[in-house]
Design a protein around this motif. Structure first.
Motif, PDB file in Angstrom:
ATOM      1  N   THR A  92       0.564  -3.123 -16.104  1.00 39.68           N
ATOM      2  CA  THR A  92       0.597  -2.412 -14.825  1.00 39.68           C
ATOM      3  C   THR A  92      -0.645  -1.541 -14.721  1.00 39.68           C
ATOM      4  O   THR A  92      -0.949  -0.788 -15.643  1.00 39.68           O
ATOM      5  CB  THR A  92       1.853  -1.533 -14.717  1.00 39.68           C
ATOM      6  OG1 THR A  92       3.020  -2.342 -14.857  1.00 39.68           O
ATOM      7  CG2 THR A  92       1.887  -0.818 -13.379  1.00 39.68           C
ATOM      8  N   GLN A  93      -1.362  -1.667 -13.610  1.00 42.92           N
ATOM      9  CA  GLN A  93      -2.531  -0.818 -13.366  1.00 42.92           C
ATOM     10  C   GLN A  93      -2.902  -0.876 -11.895  1.00 42.92           C
ATOM     11  O   GLN A  93      -2.876  -1.957 -11.273  1.00 42.92           O
ATOM     12  CB  GLN A  93      -3.737  -1.258 -14.230  1.00 42.92           C
ATOM     13  CG  GLN A  93      -4.918  -0.295 -14.126  1.00 42.92           C
ATOM     14  CD  GLN A  93      -6.053  -0.636 -15.078  1.00 42.92           C
ATOM     15  OE1 GLN A  93      -6.673  -1.668 -14.974  1.00 42.92           O
ATOM     16  NE2 GLN A  93      -6.319   0.258 -16.035  1.00 42.92           N
ATOM     17  N   HIS A  94      -3.267   0.273 -11.346  1.00 44.79           N
ATOM     18  CA  HIS A  94      -3.783   0.378  -9.978  1.00 44.79           C
ATOM     19  C   HIS A  94      -2.852  -0.300  -8.975  1.00 44.79           C
ATOM     20  O   HIS A  94      -3.281  -1.100  -8.141  1.00 44.79           O
ATOM     21  CB  HIS A  94      -5.195  -0.222  -9.916  1.00 44.79           C
ATOM     22  CG  HIS A  94      -5.924   0.120  -8.646  1.00 44.79           C
ATOM     23  ND1 HIS A  94      -6.096   1.410  -8.208  1.00 44.79           N
ATOM     24  CD2 HIS A  94      -6.534  -0.688  -7.735  1.00 44.79           C
ATOM     25  CE1 HIS A  94      -6.771   1.407  -7.081  1.00 44.79           C
ATOM     26  NE2 HIS A  94      -7.051   0.153  -6.771  1.00 44.79           N
ATOM     27  N   ARG A  95      -1.580   0.003  -9.060  1.00 49.30           N
ATOM     28  CA  ARG A  95      -0.545  -0.506  -8.165  1.00 49.30           C
ATOM     29  C   ARG A  95      -0.329  -2.016  -8.286  1.00 49.30           C
ATOM     30  O   ARG A  95       0.378  -2.617  -7.484  1.00 49.30           O
ATOM     31  CB  ARG A  95      -0.858  -0.147  -6.696  1.00 49.30           C
ATOM     32  CG  ARG A  95      -0.967   1.359  -6.426  1.00 49.30           C
ATOM     33  CD  ARG A  95      -1.200   1.649  -4.957  1.00 49.30           C
ATOM     34  NE  ARG A  95      -2.416   1.043  -4.454  1.00 49.30           N
ATOM     35  CZ  ARG A  95      -3.628   1.579  -4.611  1.00 49.30           C
ATOM     36  NH1 ARG A  95      -3.771   2.742  -5.257  1.00 49.30           N
ATOM     37  NH2 ARG A  95      -4.679   0.989  -4.113  1.00 49.30           N
ATOM     38  N   ASN A  96      -0.930  -2.637  -9.296  1.00 49.68           N
ATOM     39  CA  ASN A  96      -0.723  -4.066  -9.543  1.00 49.68           C
ATOM     40  C   ASN A  96       0.097  -4.241 -10.815  1.00 49.68           C
ATOM     41  O   ASN A  96       0.083  -3.391 -11.709  1.00 49.68           O
ATOM     42  CB  ASN A  96      -2.054  -4.799  -9.711  1.00 49.68           C
ATOM     43  CG  ASN A  96      -2.916  -4.730  -8.467  1.00 49.68           C
ATOM     44  OD1 ASN A  96      -2.396  -4.592  -7.359  1.00 49.68           O
ATOM     45  ND2 ASN A  96      -4.225  -4.836  -8.654  1.00 49.68           N
ATOM     46  N   GLU A  97       0.784  -5.368 -10.912  1.00 44.49           N
ATOM     47  CA  GLU A  97       1.558  -5.658 -12.116  1.00 44.49           C
ATOM     48  C   GLU A  97       1.580  -7.163 -12.326  1.00 44.49           C
ATOM     49  O   GLU A  97       1.693  -7.939 -11.376  1.00 44.49           O
ATOM     50  CB  GLU A  97       2.989  -5.123 -11.992  1.00 44.49           C
ATOM     51  CG  GLU A  97       3.817  -5.335 -13.256  1.00 44.49           C
ATOM     52  CD  GLU A  97       5.166  -4.638 -13.185  1.00 44.49           C
ATOM     53  OE1 GLU A  97       5.934  -4.721 -14.167  1.00 44.49           O
ATOM     54  OE2 GLU A  97       5.459  -4.009 -12.143  1.00 44.49           O
ATOM     55  N   ARG A 112      -8.952   3.757 -15.659  1.00 46.43           N
ATOM     56  CA  ARG A 112      -7.741   3.947 -14.865  1.00 46.43           C
ATOM     57  C   ARG A 112      -6.519   3.955 -15.777  1.00 46.43           C
ATOM     58  O   ARG A 112      -6.490   3.250 -16.788  1.00 46.43           O
ATOM     59  CB  ARG A 112      -7.580   2.826 -13.830  1.00 46.43           C
ATOM     60  CG  ARG A 112      -8.645   2.821 -12.745  1.00 46.43           C
ATOM     61  CD  ARG A 112      -8.340   1.712 -11.755  1.00 46.43           C
ATOM     62  NE  ARG A 112      -9.326   1.619 -10.702  1.00 46.43           N
ATOM     63  CZ  ARG A 112      -9.315   2.341  -9.578  1.00 46.43           C
ATOM     64  NH1 ARG A 112      -8.358   3.219  -9.390  1.00 46.43           N
ATOM     65  NH2 ARG A 112     -10.257   2.182  -8.662  1.00 46.43           N
ATOM     66  N   SER A 114      -3.006   2.968 -17.342  1.00 49.61           N
ATOM     67  CA  SER A 114      -2.412   1.637 -17.469  1.00 49.61           C
ATOM     68  C   SER A 114      -1.188   1.695 -18.364  1.00 49.61           C
ATOM     69  O   SER A 114      -1.008   2.638 -19.148  1.00 49.61           O
ATOM     70  CB  SER A 114      -3.430   0.644 -18.048  1.00 49.61           C
ATOM     71  OG  SER A 114      -3.850   1.061 -19.336  1.00 49.61           O
ATOM     72  N   ASP A 145     -11.273  -4.183  -8.246  1.00 51.27           N
ATOM     73  CA  ASP A 145      -9.953  -3.536  -8.277  1.00 51.27           C
ATOM     74  C   ASP A 145      -8.838  -4.521  -7.931  1.00 51.27           C
ATOM     75  O   ASP A 145      -7.705  -4.394  -8.407  1.00 51.27           O
ATOM     76  CB  ASP A 145      -9.912  -2.363  -7.287  1.00 51.27           C
ATOM     77  CG  ASP A 145     -10.659  -1.136  -7.815  1.00 51.27           C
ATOM     78  OD1 ASP A 145     -11.023  -1.127  -9.009  1.00 51.27           O
ATOM     79  OD2 ASP A 145     -10.872  -0.206  -7.020  1.00 51.27           O
ATOM     80  N   ARG A 146      -9.147  -5.513  -7.109  1.00 46.41           N
ATOM     81  CA  ARG A 146      -8.137  -6.505  -6.725  1.00 46.41           C
ATOM     82  C   ARG A 146      -7.730  -7.401  -7.887  1.00 46.41           C
ATOM     83  O   ARG A 146      -6.661  -8.021  -7.849  1.00 46.41           O
ATOM     84  CB  ARG A 146      -8.673  -7.361  -5.573  1.00 46.41           C
ATOM     85  CG  ARG A 146      -8.828  -6.601  -4.265  1.00 46.41           C
ATOM     86  CD  ARG A 146      -9.740  -7.329  -3.294  1.00 46.41           C
ATOM     87  NE  ARG A 146      -9.430  -8.756  -3.187  1.00 46.41           N
ATOM     88  CZ  ARG A 146     -10.234  -9.642  -2.585  1.00 46.41           C
ATOM     89  NH1 ARG A 146     -11.366  -9.225  -2.027  1.00 46.41           N
ATOM     90  NH2 ARG A 146      -9.893 -10.912  -2.527  1.00 46.41           N
ATOM     91  N   ARG A 150      -3.804  -8.615 -12.875  1.00 44.31           N
ATOM     92  CA  ARG A 150      -3.470  -9.825 -12.126  1.00 44.31           C
ATOM     93  C   ARG A 150      -3.557 -11.019 -13.079  1.00 44.31           C
ATOM     94  O   ARG A 150      -4.547 -11.169 -13.799  1.00 44.31           O
ATOM     95  CB  ARG A 150      -4.447 -10.002 -10.966  1.00 44.31           C
ATOM     96  CG  ARG A 150      -4.297 -11.314 -10.207  1.00 44.31           C
ATOM     97  CD  ARG A 150      -5.252 -11.345  -9.022  1.00 44.31           C
ATOM     98  NE  ARG A 150      -5.429 -12.707  -8.529  1.00 44.31           N
ATOM     99  CZ  ARG A 150      -6.285 -13.038  -7.567  1.00 44.31           C
ATOM    100  NH1 ARG A 150      -7.011 -12.099  -6.973  1.00 44.31           N
ATOM    101  NH2 ARG A 150      -6.418 -14.300  -7.185  1.00 44.31           N
TER     102      ARG A 150
END
Length: 330
Positions: A92-97, A112, A114, A145-146, A150
């Motif tokens: 999980t990082q920067h609102r992504n998982e 960031r 994590s 960042d995207r 991911r």
């Protein structure tokens, strides 16, 4: 060469703390925890490749958290790109998982917070990681960042080429000079950049030298997968990669090895491996030559002698005798 660290020899009750200290010092500050700390085992190794570093690690399942306070305490300011070789990892990082399995890649940013989790029920985890300073990835941070946390499937496109390259570094780096290791790091950064750009639809934004290196690795991979095809030649390779034969030859000229030389060298190396394999000793030399794309035994024998100083039959006999003598000495 590889700098190696292992919990072997460390008292069981101290292993997790010891490993956590090593990670915090050699990689970045992080809080490691385990559901079964008394059973924890871990080992890791780091290889300097110029600006880039490669890390390989094998460990019992754990959780690794990196907070804002830990980032303030120490930040290598890197993107870290991991190839999972065994087990399961969730990040999980920067609102992504994402959750990754064997053969997948995933990216995180050391600057960031994590949270990385390895389920205990999935067993030991093995991973290969590229540690990439920000300045070696010529893509805008806002776009990268995207890609954080991911899942990147490692079986297609540039991701497959990058994954193969990462495993080859681990397998062959011991025989490399410092200059060659630096070159490996440059190529690794270019391939990582090309992989990320492909997933961001940003390949047109890459510098020309990065695009050239990525194309060359695609061609090398194509050659490896088609060595057994006797019709593998520059026109076929050029057509497959939508370029002229002249452009293909220029691409290889800059590498100091012609297309023909590359194909012949890799075919001969594959034949040499098969001839030294005791499990294939009943297979005729001519069949091995044909398997790797040689058009006839006479041509193969001449090329093999020129490359290795022995005929294929002489090399096979010597290899079998050496293997038997080695087994007898055990």
């Amino acid at each position: 060469m590889w700098s190696f660290m292992s919990t072997d020899g460390i008292p069981p009750e101290e292993r997790l703390d010891w490993y956590s200290d090593i990670v915090s010092r050699e990689v970045m500050p992080a809080a490691l925890s385990s559901e079964r700390p008394a059973e924890f085992q871990g080992e890791s190794a780091v290889l300097d490749l110029g600006d880039v570093r490669a890390t390989r690690a094998s460990m019992s399942p754990l959780r690794s958290r990196r907070t804002a306070a830990m980032i303030r305490r120490g930040d290598p300011e890197q993107y870290q790109l991991a190839l999972l070789l065994k087990g399961t990892v969730s990040l999980t990082q920067h609102r992504n998982e994402c959750t990754t399995g064997v053969g997948d890649l995933m990216l995180w940013d050391t600057s960031r917070p994590s949270d990385c989790r390895m389920p205990a029920e999935d067993g030991r985890v093995r991973v290969s990681i590229l540690m990439l300073p920000r300045n070696v990835i010529p893509l805008r941070p806002q776009r990268l960042d995207r890609m954080l946390a991911r899942r990147i499937p490692g079986n297609t496109g540039m991701a497959a080429i990058l994954a193969s390259y990462m495993t080859s570094i681990e397998a062959h780096s011991a025989a490399c000079t410092p200059q060659e290791l630096h070159r490996l790091g440059t190529i690794a950064a270019d391939l990582a950049t090309a992989c990320l750009a492909q997933h961001l639809d940003a390949e047109d934004q890459l510098p020309a030298d990065v695009r050239r290196q990525a194309l060359l690795q695609r061609i090398h991979t194509f050659i490896e997968h088609n060595l057994g095809d006797p019709e593998l030649n520059p026109p076929a390779i050029a057509a497959r990669h939508h370029m002229s034969v002249r452009t293909l030859h220029k691409l290889f000229h800059d590498q100091g090895e012609s297309v023909h030389a590359r194909i012949r060298r890799r075919r001969l190396e594959r034949c040499r491996t098969d001839l030294a394999d005791l499990g294939l000793r009943s297979r005729p030399v001519s069949a091995i030559a044909a398997r790797w794309g040689f058009s006839g035994p006479v041509l193969f024998s001449r090329c093999f002698r020129e490359a290795f100083g022995l005929t294929p039959t002489e090399f096979r006999a010597l290899s079998i005798n050496d293997s038997r003598a080695e087994r007898s000495a055990r």
